[in-house]
Write an enzyme that holds these catalytic residues in place. Structure first.
Site, PDB file in Angstrom:
ATOM      1  N   ASP A   8     -56.573  62.137  21.823  1.00  0.00           N
ATOM      2  CA  ASP A   8     -56.233  61.194  20.758  1.00  0.00           C
ATOM      3  C   ASP A   8     -57.150  59.997  20.961  1.00  0.00           C
ATOM      4  OD1 ASP A   8     -55.167  59.244  19.136  1.00  0.00           O
ATOM      5  OD2 ASP A   8     -53.226  59.135  20.153  1.00  0.00           O
ATOM      6  N   LYS A  69     -63.125  52.406  16.161  1.00  0.00           N
ATOM      7  CA  LYS A  69     -62.655  53.436  15.218  1.00  0.00           C
ATOM      8  C   LYS A  69     -62.626  52.906  13.783  1.00  0.00           C
ATOM      9  CE  LYS A  69     -58.803  56.688  14.972  1.00  0.00           C
ATOM     10  NZ  LYS A  69     -57.569  57.061  15.656  1.00  0.00           N
ATOM     11  N   GLU A 170     -54.091  63.318  12.938  1.00  0.00           N
ATOM     12  CA  GLU A 170     -53.114  62.792  13.909  1.00  0.00           C
ATOM     13  C   GLU A 170     -51.666  63.146  13.556  1.00  0.00           C
ATOM     14  OE1 GLU A 170     -54.376  58.722  13.976  1.00  0.00           O
ATOM     15  OE2 GLU A 170     -56.229  59.268  15.000  1.00  0.00           O
ATOM     16  N   ASP A 192     -46.542  56.985  11.419  1.00  0.00           N
ATOM     17  CA  ASP A 192     -47.442  56.679  12.534  1.00  0.00           C
ATOM     18  C   ASP A 192     -48.041  55.282  12.353  1.00  0.00           C
ATOM     19  OD1 ASP A 192     -49.464  56.486  14.396  1.00  0.00           O
ATOM     20  OD2 ASP A 192     -50.432  58.382  13.882  1.00  0.00           O
TER      21      ASP A 192
END
Ligand code: AMP
Length: 644
Positions: A8, A69, A170, A192
């Site tokens: 992850d 990211k 994810e 999330d």
């Protein structure tokens, strides 16, 4: 068998896991932690990664690289990137290919090069932990990452010396981890809320099949934004007290950032916290200290609207999945921010049930990735996994000189294929059709994104509306779109392959969806105008054609009536076209009258005519519309307009 790992690669932290005898296990880093901060720093001599890089952030803000990211695989001109360029303390510039470059030490590098350093550390930690080389991995990305972001993430893996077996979403990874020991079918939602982004997906799971029904989210809503709200509050308070603006001081800002995150985490388990930053700055009178007591209630007030914003995406995902809230059996909480009690409370209020906290919110994504990695590596101790994902925006083509005709609606499960064979030409003897492939939610073609264009030519001369074309949209499991057009008479084909999502990121997707909602009324009016114009032009054409082909057969009085009616319709058509007006009643009435007159004359001709080719709707003569609306999907692709 060499170990494959699931990674992850987070905005804030990264986690790596592997599967041992069917059981996933999170790997501890060399520093003894299960979370590795996704932070890289360059100090005088060397590069450092992870917690040591994070720890020296305050003293070395310009050479400490975090939140990479948010930048990976993006174009420099993206609005989201422009916002980040102002906030992030390191130097960012446009690359030769409109991408991003970051000043890293004395070099300029792409974001994936920095992400690769995080991955390389993770690889080394995993090798130390397992005592064997690790060369293959499954890496996760947010569901909304587009093709370029996925590709850049994959490249980061390769730069780090990893073969990336697959990139998975994810929330899907979280669902895999959750579903590991569950029996029977379930509808779940994965909520999330991580460091940088909010992702939500509705899935149906059962027997190793993970079917994503819908997905939504917000790429600029995460823990960083919660921290920023508190930083802004602290800056404002300090300015009120001391008259000094800490915004101008990068070192002070770094300390505030760290303190804000710490305060936020403390308030997840305490009723109040003290923020104490001695020597935060200095003025002519000497050093200044920052001190503030923050209660949980005050903090919650500051960030309440950020939490509420998550439910916009949740509502969208539920609507798109075509279910109601009550059909959701479990709400799986993922991401570090879901440890915040107010987030849990609001989620419980929204769904009317307690969120599921059975999975570790920091680790569940890596665990799911490791399970997928084990399956791909042929580990028979893990149940097989089938992933069915969805396309985030509708795909279609331009028809009727300006309308969007959807073939694959948004949130359709991929892979998918759809063919429609009722497309035709707009003018007589049209030699070619132009297929303009579009992506978006707006009814008018011009408001959607053009993914590609191609031409099918060599059409045999024929009256308009006679040739038939089949158009096929095929979207594969990786989101690659192939569009094919086929002339059903000659069987001639033409096709293109488009990477459907290449230039779209979440912000753009959100923008499209939002614009579609905001402009729905305006778009409907414009669409109605376009339809009225198309219809009038079609009926005028049909009437003129009938009159010219049946000069001797049409009675003089009918001829005059039709000509008069054509003139009237033409006048109204001109008025509507010239005025850009939405007032369509006169044109619609004129078209209707003309159509009725035409049908009357047509019927008379039909009865008195022994020639079969003169029959209406036989495919070679003049098609007669059966009602006011042209039959769906008898679409016309008009090359004149498409070529503009
Ligand atoms: P992730 O991207 O899932 O690792 O989430 C990281 C985010 O979760 C960061 O913004 C952290 O500050 C935040 N976070 C971690 N633990 C907590 C906690 N106990 N309470 C509130 N936020 C937290």
């Amino acid at each position: 068998m060499a170990k494959v790992v699931g990674i992850d690669l987070g905005t804030t932290n990264s986690v790596v896991a592997f599967v041992q005898a069917g059981k996933p296990e999170v790997i501890t880093s060399k520093e003894g932690s299960r979370l590795v901060p996704s932070v890289v720093a360059v100090d005088v001599q060397s590069e450092i990664v992870g917690i040591t890089a994070k720890n020296q952030m305050v003293t070395n803000p310009e050479q400490t690289f975090y939140s990479i990211k948010r930048l990976i695989g993006r174009r420099f001109d993206d609005a989201a990137v422009q916002k980040d360029v102002g906030l992030l303390p390191f130097e960012i510039r446009k690359s030769a290919k409109d991408g991003i470059e970051i000043k890293f030490g004395d070099q300029w590098v792409a974001p994936e090069v920095i992400s690769a350093k995080v991955l390389a550390k993770i690889k080394a930690d995993a090798e130390a932990y397992l005592g064997e080389p690790v060369n293959q991995a499954v890496i996760t990305v947010p569901a909304y990452f587009d093709d370029a972001q996925r590709q850049a993430t994959k490249n980061a893996g390769q730069i780090a010396g990893l073969e990336v077996l697959r990139i998975i979403n994810e929330p899907t990874a979280a669902a895999i981890a959750y579903g590991l020991d569950k029996q029977g079918d379930q509808t779940i939602i994965v909520y999330d809320l991580g460091g940088g982004t909010f992702d939500v997906s509705v899935l149906e799971i059962g027997d190793g099949v993970y079917e994503v029904k819908s997905t939504s989210g917000d790429t600029h809503l995460g823990g960083d934004d919660f921290d920023q709200v508190l930083i802004d509050h602290m800056i404002a308070e300090f300015k009120k007290d001391q008259g000094i603006d800490l915004k101008e001081d990068p070192a002070a800002l770094q300390r505030l950032k760290e303190a804000a995150e710490k305060a936020k985490i403390t308030l997840s388990s305490a009723e109040s916290t003290e923020v104490n930053l001695p020597y935060i700055t200095a003025d002519a009178k000497g050093p200044k200290h920052f001190r503030m007591t923050l209660s949980k209630a005050d903090y919650e007030k500051l960030v309440m609207n950020l939490i509420e914003r998550t439910f916009d995406s949740v509502n969208k995902a539920i609507t798109d999945a075509g279910i109601s809230k009550s059909e959701i059996q479990e709400v799986i909480m993922v991401g570090g921010m879901t440890r915040m009690p107010l987030v849990l409370k609001k989620v419980e209020e929204f769904f009317g049930k307690k969120p599921n906290l059975s999975v570790n919110p920091d680790e569940v994504v890596a665990v799911g990735a490791s399970l997928q990695a084990a399956v791909l590596a042929g580990d028979s101790s893990v149940q097989d996994i089938t992933l069915l994902d969805v396309t985030p925006l509708s795909l279609g083509l331009e028809v009727n000189a300006g309308e969007m005709h959807v073939l694959i609606p948004r949130n359709t499960t991929i892979p998918t294929e759809k063919t429609e064979d009722m497309f035709t030409t707009a003018v007589d003897n049209q030699p070619a059709i132009d297929v303009k492939v579009l992506q978006g939610e707006r009814p008018l073609a011009r408001d959607n994104k053009v993914l590609g264009n191609f031409r099918l030519d060599g059409i045999d001369p024929a009256p308009r509306n006679t040739p038939r074309f089949a158009i096929t949209f095929k979207l594969d499991a990786n989101g690659i779109l192939n569009v094919k057009a086929k002339d059903l008479k000659s069987q001639k084909e033409q096709q293109i392959t488009i990477t459907a999502s290449t230039q779209l990121d979440q912000a753009e997707i959100d923008k499209f969806v939002k614009e579609a909602a905001e402009n729905a009324q305006k778009d409907q009016l414009e669409l109605a105008r376009l339809k009225a114009i198309n219809e009038a032009e079609t009926v005028i054409y049909q009437t003129e054609k009938l009159l010219s082909e049946n000069k001797d057969k049409v009675k003089e009085e009918d001829k005059m009536k039709l000509e008069e009616s054509v003139e009237k319709t033409k006048t109204e058509l001109k008025t509507v076209k010239d005025s850009n007006s939405a007032e369509l009643a006169n044109l619609e009435n004129a078209t209707k009258e003309l159509m009725e007159a035409l049908q009357g004359v047509d019927a008379t001709l039909y009865q008195s005519n022994s020639q079969p080719e003169a029959q209406p709707n036989d495919g070679s003569g003049v098609p007669t519309p059966t009602n006011d609306e042209p039959a769906e999907p008898s679409e016309v692709i008009d090359p004149e307009k498409d070529n503009n």
